[in-house]
Scaffold this motif. Structure first.
Motif, PDB file in Angstrom:
ATOM      1  N   SER A  12     -13.887   9.686 156.653  1.00 44.26           N
ATOM      2  CA  SER A  12     -15.138   9.349 157.349  1.00 44.26           C
ATOM      3  C   SER A  12     -15.573   7.893 157.196  1.00 44.26           C
ATOM      4  O   SER A  12     -16.312   7.390 158.058  1.00 44.26           O
ATOM      5  CB  SER A  12     -16.260  10.289 156.896  1.00 44.26           C
ATOM      6  OG  SER A  12     -16.542  10.113 155.519  1.00 44.26           O
ATOM      7  N   PRO A  13     -15.154   7.186 156.140  1.00 38.10           N
ATOM      8  CA  PRO A  13     -15.546   5.771 156.066  1.00 38.10           C
ATOM      9  C   PRO A  13     -14.983   4.918 157.199  1.00 38.10           C
ATOM     10  O   PRO A  13     -15.407   3.768 157.362  1.00 38.10           O
ATOM     11  CB  PRO A  13     -14.979   5.323 154.713  1.00 38.10           C
ATOM     12  CG  PRO A  13     -14.927   6.553 153.894  1.00 38.10           C
ATOM     13  CD  PRO A  13     -14.529   7.615 154.873  1.00 38.10           C
ATOM     14  N   TRP A  14     -14.026   5.468 157.955  1.00 37.76           N
ATOM     15  CA  TRP A  14     -13.381   4.696 159.017  1.00 37.76           C
ATOM     16  C   TRP A  14     -13.574   5.392 160.367  1.00 37.76           C
ATOM     17  O   TRP A  14     -12.698   6.144 160.830  1.00 37.76           O
ATOM     18  CB  TRP A  14     -11.900   4.516 158.705  1.00 37.76           C
ATOM     19  CG  TRP A  14     -11.703   3.921 157.348  1.00 37.76           C
ATOM     20  CD1 TRP A  14     -11.977   2.636 156.964  1.00 37.76           C
ATOM     21  CD2 TRP A  14     -11.224   4.593 156.184  1.00 37.76           C
ATOM     22  NE1 TRP A  14     -11.682   2.469 155.634  1.00 37.76           N
ATOM     23  CE2 TRP A  14     -11.219   3.654 155.128  1.00 37.76           C
ATOM     24  CE3 TRP A  14     -10.783   5.895 155.927  1.00 37.76           C
ATOM     25  CZ2 TRP A  14     -10.824   3.976 153.837  1.00 37.76           C
ATOM     26  CZ3 TRP A  14     -10.378   6.216 154.641  1.00 37.76           C
ATOM     27  CH2 TRP A  14     -10.400   5.274 153.614  1.00 37.76           C
ATOM     28  N   PRO A  15     -14.711   5.161 161.018  1.00 38.31           N
ATOM     29  CA  PRO A  15     -14.993   5.803 162.313  1.00 38.31           C
ATOM     30  C   PRO A  15     -13.923   5.539 163.359  1.00 38.31           C
ATOM     31  O   PRO A  15     -13.652   6.395 164.200  1.00 38.31           O
ATOM     32  CB  PRO A  15     -16.336   5.184 162.736  1.00 38.31           C
ATOM     33  CG  PRO A  15     -16.963   4.741 161.453  1.00 38.31           C
ATOM     34  CD  PRO A  15     -15.826   4.321 160.569  1.00 38.31           C
ATOM     35  N   ALA A  16     -13.307   4.374 163.300  1.00 43.12           N
ATOM     36  CA  ALA A  16     -12.265   4.044 164.282  1.00 43.12           C
ATOM     37  C   ALA A  16     -11.085   4.992 164.139  1.00 43.12           C
ATOM     38  O   ALA A  16     -10.436   5.350 165.126  1.00 43.12           O
ATOM     39  CB  ALA A  16     -11.805   2.603 164.103  1.00 43.12           C
ATOM     40  N   LEU A  17     -10.805   5.413 162.920  1.00 45.29           N
ATOM     41  CA  LEU A  17      -9.698   6.331 162.683  1.00 45.29           C
ATOM     42  C   LEU A  17     -10.034   7.731 163.190  1.00 45.29           C
ATOM     43  O   LEU A  17      -9.191   8.408 163.795  1.00 45.29           O
ATOM     44  CB  LEU A  17      -9.367   6.371 161.192  1.00 45.29           C
ATOM     45  CG  LEU A  17      -8.087   7.082 160.772  1.00 45.29           C
ATOM     46  CD1 LEU A  17      -6.880   6.536 161.524  1.00 45.29           C
ATOM     47  CD2 LEU A  17      -7.874   6.939 159.273  1.00 45.29           C
ATOM     48  N   ALA A  18     -11.288   8.140 162.990  1.00 45.09           N
ATOM     49  CA  ALA A  18     -11.724   9.446 163.494  1.00 45.09           C
ATOM     50  C   ALA A  18     -11.682   9.470 165.017  1.00 45.09           C
ATOM     51  O   ALA A  18     -11.255  10.456 165.626  1.00 45.09           O
ATOM     52  CB  ALA A  18     -13.116   9.770 162.991  1.00 45.09           C
ATOM     53  N   ALA A  19     -12.127   8.383 165.642  1.00 42.99           N
ATOM     54  CA  ALA A  19     -12.102   8.292 167.100  1.00 42.99           C
ATOM     55  C   ALA A  19     -10.667   8.328 167.609  1.00 42.99           C
ATOM     56  O   ALA A  19     -10.365   8.944 168.631  1.00 42.99           O
ATOM     57  CB  ALA A  19     -12.798   7.012 167.553  1.00 42.99           C
ATOM     58  N   TYR A  20      -9.786   7.663 166.886  1.00 49.47           N
ATOM     59  CA  TYR A  20      -8.370   7.640 167.242  1.00 49.47           C
ATOM     60  C   TYR A  20      -7.780   9.040 167.178  1.00 49.47           C
ATOM     61  O   TYR A  20      -7.064   9.470 168.086  1.00 49.47           O
ATOM     62  CB  TYR A  20      -7.639   6.703 166.283  1.00 49.47           C
ATOM     63  CG  TYR A  20      -6.138   6.779 166.332  1.00 49.47           C
ATOM     64  CD1 TYR A  20      -5.418   6.048 167.277  1.00 49.47           C
ATOM     65  CD2 TYR A  20      -5.430   7.561 165.425  1.00 49.47           C
ATOM     66  CE1 TYR A  20      -4.030   6.097 167.312  1.00 49.47           C
ATOM     67  CE2 TYR A  20      -4.048   7.616 165.451  1.00 49.47           C
ATOM     68  CZ  TYR A  20      -3.355   6.890 166.394  1.00 49.47           C
ATOM     69  OH  TYR A  20      -1.990   6.940 166.436  1.00 49.47           O
ATOM     70  N   GLN A  21      -8.068   9.763 166.112  1.00 47.25           N
ATOM     71  CA  GLN A  21      -7.564  11.132 165.981  1.00 47.25           C
ATOM     72  C   GLN A  21      -8.006  11.986 167.163  1.00 47.25           C
ATOM     73  O   GLN A  21      -7.226  12.763 167.705  1.00 47.25           O
ATOM     74  CB  GLN A  21      -8.041  11.749 164.666  1.00 47.25           C
ATOM     75  CG  GLN A  21      -7.355  11.192 163.435  1.00 47.25           C
ATOM     76  CD  GLN A  21      -7.904  11.805 162.162  1.00 47.25           C
ATOM     77  OE1 GLN A  21      -9.108  11.762 161.912  1.00 47.25           O
ATOM     78  NE2 GLN A  21      -7.036  12.381 161.367  1.00 47.25           N
ATOM     79  N   GLY A  22      -9.265  11.836 167.545  1.00 49.72           N
ATOM     80  CA  GLY A  22      -9.771  12.601 168.677  1.00 49.72           C
ATOM     81  C   GLY A  22      -9.099  12.218 169.981  1.00 49.72           C
ATOM     82  O   GLY A  22      -8.798  13.075 170.818  1.00 49.72           O
ATOM     83  N   ARG A  23      -8.840  10.921 170.142  1.00 48.71           N
ATOM     84  CA  ARG A  23      -8.200  10.415 171.357  1.00 48.71           C
ATOM     85  C   ARG A  23      -6.778  10.956 171.484  1.00 48.71           C
ATOM     86  O   ARG A  23      -6.356  11.406 172.555  1.00 48.71           O
ATOM     87  CB  ARG A  23      -8.194   8.885 171.291  1.00 48.71           C
ATOM     88  CG  ARG A  23      -7.876   8.159 172.565  1.00 48.71           C
ATOM     89  CD  ARG A  23      -8.412   6.739 172.541  1.00 48.71           C
ATOM     90  NE  ARG A  23      -8.071   5.985 171.353  1.00 48.71           N
ATOM     91  CZ  ARG A  23      -8.965   5.551 170.457  1.00 48.71           C
ATOM     92  NH1 ARG A  23     -10.253   5.810 170.610  1.00 48.71           N
ATOM     93  NH2 ARG A  23      -8.572   4.846 169.408  1.00 48.71           N
ATOM     94  N   VAL A  24      -6.040  10.930 170.386  1.00 46.24           N
ATOM     95  CA  VAL A  24      -4.662  11.422 170.417  1.00 46.24           C
ATOM     96  C   VAL A  24      -4.645  12.944 170.558  1.00 46.24           C
ATOM     97  O   VAL A  24      -3.833  13.500 171.309  1.00 46.24           O
ATOM     98  CB  VAL A  24      -3.895  10.982 169.150  1.00 46.24           C
ATOM     99  CG1 VAL A  24      -2.490  11.585 169.144  1.00 46.24           C
ATOM    100  CG2 VAL A  24      -3.815   9.457 169.091  1.00 46.24           C
ATOM    101  N   ALA A  25      -5.529  13.617 169.855  1.00 49.97           N
ATOM    102  CA  ALA A  25      -5.576  15.087 169.907  1.00 49.97           C
ATOM    103  C   ALA A  25      -5.850  15.598 171.310  1.00 49.97           C
ATOM    104  O   ALA A  25      -5.440  16.708 171.665  1.00 49.97           O
ATOM    105  CB  ALA A  25      -6.633  15.615 168.948  1.00 49.97           C
ATOM    106  N   ALA A  26      -6.547  14.799 172.119  1.00 44.56           N
ATOM    107  CA  ALA A  26      -6.900  15.223 173.477  1.00 44.56           C
ATOM    108  C   ALA A  26      -5.745  15.127 174.460  1.00 44.56           C
ATOM    109  O   ALA A  26      -5.818  15.674 175.567  1.00 44.56           O
ATOM    110  CB  ALA A  26      -8.080  14.378 173.993  1.00 44.56           C
ATOM    111  N   ARG A  27      -4.660  14.471 174.077  1.00 43.53           N
ATOM    112  CA  ARG A  27      -3.523  14.353 174.977  1.00 43.53           C
ATOM    113  C   ARG A  27      -2.909  15.731 175.221  1.00 43.53           C
ATOM    114  O   ARG A  27      -2.718  16.517 174.265  1.00 43.53           O
ATOM    115  CB  ARG A  27      -2.461  13.404 174.391  1.00 43.53           C
ATOM    116  CG  ARG A  27      -2.926  11.972 174.259  1.00 43.53           C
ATOM    117  CD  ARG A  27      -1.832  11.084 173.686  1.00 43.53           C
ATOM    118  NE  ARG A  27      -0.718  10.906 174.611  1.00 43.53           N
ATOM    119  CZ  ARG A  27      -0.672   9.995 175.572  1.00 43.53           C
ATOM    120  NH1 ARG A  27      -1.702   9.176 175.746  1.00 43.53           N
ATOM    121  NH2 ARG A  27       0.382   9.895 176.361  1.00 43.53           N
ATOM    122  N   PRO A  28      -2.571  16.056 176.459  1.00 39.50           N
ATOM    123  CA  PRO A  28      -1.996  17.373 176.765  1.00 39.50           C
ATOM    124  C   PRO A  28      -0.757  17.708 175.939  1.00 39.50           C
ATOM    125  O   PRO A  28      -0.595  18.846 175.493  1.00 39.50           O
ATOM    126  CB  PRO A  28      -1.662  17.271 178.254  1.00 39.50           C
ATOM    127  CG  PRO A  28      -2.645  16.271 178.781  1.00 39.50           C
ATOM    128  CD  PRO A  28      -2.811  15.273 177.690  1.00 39.50           C
TER     129      PRO A  28
END
Length: 202
Positions: A173-189
């Protein structure tokens, strides 16, 4: 081709890449504790080291080691642009990331998953892992993927190893950019399909 995997292990990375390429790959699940495939085959006859992934090719040859497998898969489908072309500066930058993920992230996790490692040693490895993720997060604060605007095989690998953090008590959680990245990649079909096929979707 056959991809030997274990749910949620580092074999998730080539699983994602195989789907991204659109190439047909037969999945063969491996029980890492027993060393047997789902059909009862001795997995060490396929990969003597006993760990996943392994990719059995149509001609009977077998590739092991995730970073090598994902590059092989990407090069079979160059139109998908999952890896820069060989000989380019960008390709060496990609290999730089694959090596960083493999040696600085993936291998550091190994000790955290090992019940024989003393707690004080695990604390040291957790601190080291956090430092490495801080470096990755700093890059992702300026661009959506490791290589810039384009999703590559390095992202499939990073997504896989970063998803292990909750299992070893590492707070990202200290790295919001990493959390956003995980969400971005996870959303890929392709990622959603791989997670579903491995029974990892909640």
């Amino acid at each position: 081709m056959k991809l030997y995997y274990s749910p949620g292990a580092c074999s998730l990375s080539p699983h994602i890449v195989a789907i991204e390429t659109g190439m047909p790959v037969e999945l063969v699940r491996v029980d890492l504790e027993t060393g047997r495939t789902e059909s009862g085959e001795d997995y060490r006859k396929i990969n003597p080291d006993g760990y996943v992934p392994a990719l059995a090719l149509a001609d009977g040859d077998v590739l092991t080691e995730g970073p090598a497998i994902v590059q092989y898969l990407a090069d079979q489908a160059e139109d998908k642009e999952l890896a820069p072309v060989y000989g380019s500066r960008a390709r060496y930058r990609l290999m730089q990331w694959l090596n960083f993920i493999s040696t600085e992230l993936h291998k550091t996790y190994s000790s955290l998953f090992d019940s024989r490692v003393p707690p004080d040693c695990k604390a040291l490895f957790t601190e080291r892992l956090a430092q490495r993720f801080a470096h990755v997060a700093a890059v992702l604060e300026t661009q959506p993927y490791l290589m810039g605007e384009q999703f590559t095989i390095a992202d499939a690998y990073l997504f896989t190893v970063s998803s292990w953090a909750p299992h070893v008590g590492l707070d990202l959680s200290p790295w919001p950019a990493l959390a956003a990245y995980q969400g971005r990649v996870a959303a890929r079909p392709a990622v959603q399909q791989a997670l579903a096929e491995e029974g990892l979707l909640k």
